[in-house]
Scaffold this motif. Structure first.
Motif, PDB file in Angstrom:
ATOM      1  N   LEU A   1       0.440 -27.330 -21.485  1.00 31.90           N
ATOM      2  CA  LEU A   1      -0.112 -27.970 -22.680  1.00 31.90           C
ATOM      3  C   LEU A   1       0.543 -29.320 -22.931  1.00 31.90           C
TER       4      LEU A   1
ATOM      5  N   TYR B   1      -2.611 -31.141 -22.392  1.00 30.05           N
ATOM      6  CA  TYR B   1      -3.293 -30.973 -23.683  1.00 30.05           C
ATOM      7  C   TYR B   1      -2.281 -30.999 -24.829  1.00 30.05           C
TER       8      TYR B   1
ATOM      9  N   ARG C   1      -3.099 -29.820 -28.372  1.00 29.42           N
ATOM     10  CA  ARG C   1      -3.269 -28.389 -28.652  1.00 29.42           C
ATOM     11  C   ARG C   1      -1.993 -27.747 -29.194  1.00 29.42           C
TER      12      ARG C   1
ATOM     13  N   ASP D   1      -8.134 -24.447 -31.542  1.00 28.14           N
ATOM     14  CA  ASP D   1      -8.681 -24.228 -30.204  1.00 28.14           C
ATOM     15  C   ASP D   1      -8.115 -22.924 -29.633  1.00 28.14           C
TER      16      ASP D   1
END
Length: 299
Positions: free
Chosen positions: A52, A56, A59, A179
């Motif tokens: 992550l 990402y 996130r 998410d």
């Protein structure tokens, strides 16, 4: 996406079902049952965080006011499930532990009705019953280890089922705000923090270092059977009822049985095959669209 959501549940069950294979491999390092559970969750949290952070990072952002929700899904669901299931396996046969774990759809169906007003239809009840009976036939039931403390063992086993089912409920709430990657990561992170408290990290590392060649597969296998299935399950929860998702997750028992037959040469008896058919029938039944009679749908 709603049409393929059940496939993500099936994917999650196929990955969860491989837990037995991974656990058997990790056990060859000399770790105890609780230490294996800790290794799987902690290593998954670390790898998940790195992924992550690199790809990402957005996130990872959550609101402070939601920390309680994430702590609830991590400690109340994953941590409770892992702890109670590990204890049940030590107190009773593996088959009994699995059956008690899969009381989870009953808990989810009731909680989903209370909190989300999900309808308990005749179709859903029938599918739920078929799936549970199918699980009974697939794994069989042995009373081994239940001669003493049977009531306490059953209660602990049902706590594992409740913990597993709680993910569907709390996850459905959090997925409206975050998410699926975020929900899955923080659930695993809080579960990891809980397991660390129950183990001696230094002792676990020392044991693993005695078998360094096995470490890569232990870590990769843990991530594949912990983080990936929860990512798939969380994604599916965004698009389907918690009750249905929980019932479909019963396919894990079938997948685990098939893994045992293919990888370890475990024989499937007629009752096991009948159980597989019942579980598959339940899953198909859930996917059939209810018939409409005039303007009145099936309840």
């Amino acid at each position: 996406m709603k049409k393929v959501a059940p496939l993500f549940i099936i994917a999650a069950t196929l990955l969860w079902a491989a837990t037995g294979v991974v656990t058997r491999y990790i056990a060859t390092t000399g770790l105890t049952t609780v230490e294996i559970a800790a290794l799987r969750v902690v290593s998954s949290a670390i790898i998940f965080f790195i992924i992550l952070l690199l790809f990402y990072p957005d996130r990872l952002k959550i609101k402070v006011r939601d920390l309680g929700w994430f702590a609830g899904i991590g400690l109340g669901s994953l941590f409770l499930n892992n702890l109670a299931y590990s204890e049940t396996v030590q107190r009773a046969s593996l088959s009994m532990a699995v059956i008690l774990l899969y009381t989870s759809p009953f808990f989810v169906t009731i909680m989903a009705r209370i909190f989300f007003k999900e309808k308990i239809t005749t179709r859903k009840l029938f599918a739920l019953t078929l799936a549970f009976i199918g699980c009974l036939f697939v794994v069989g039931v042995s009373k081994a280890g239940l001669e003493e403390g049977i009531v306490l063992t059953i209660l602990i086993g049902m706590c594992a089922g409740f913990g597993f089912g709680l993910y569907s409920i709390l996850g459905s709430v959090l997925l409206k705000r975050y998410d699926s990657l975020t929900v899955a990561f923080y659930a695993i992170l809080f579960a990891a923090l809980g397991t660390v408290v129950l183990t001696k990290p230094a002792a676990v590392v020392t044991t693993l270092m005695a078998s360094p060649s096995k470490l890569p597969l232990c870590i990769i296998g843990s991530f594949v059977t912990v983080a990936l299935p929860y990512i798939c399950y969380s994604l599916a929860l965004k698009y389907m009822e918690a009750g249905k998702a929980s019932i479909i997750s019963s396919f894990e028992v079938v997948a685990a049985s098939l893994y045992g037959a293919v990888l370890f040469g475990e024989r499937l008896q007629l009752k096991n095959i009948l159980g597989i058919v019942l579980v598959l029938t339940a899953l198909i039944l859930l996917q059939l669209k209810p018939k409409e009679r005039g303007n009145v749908k099936e309840n």
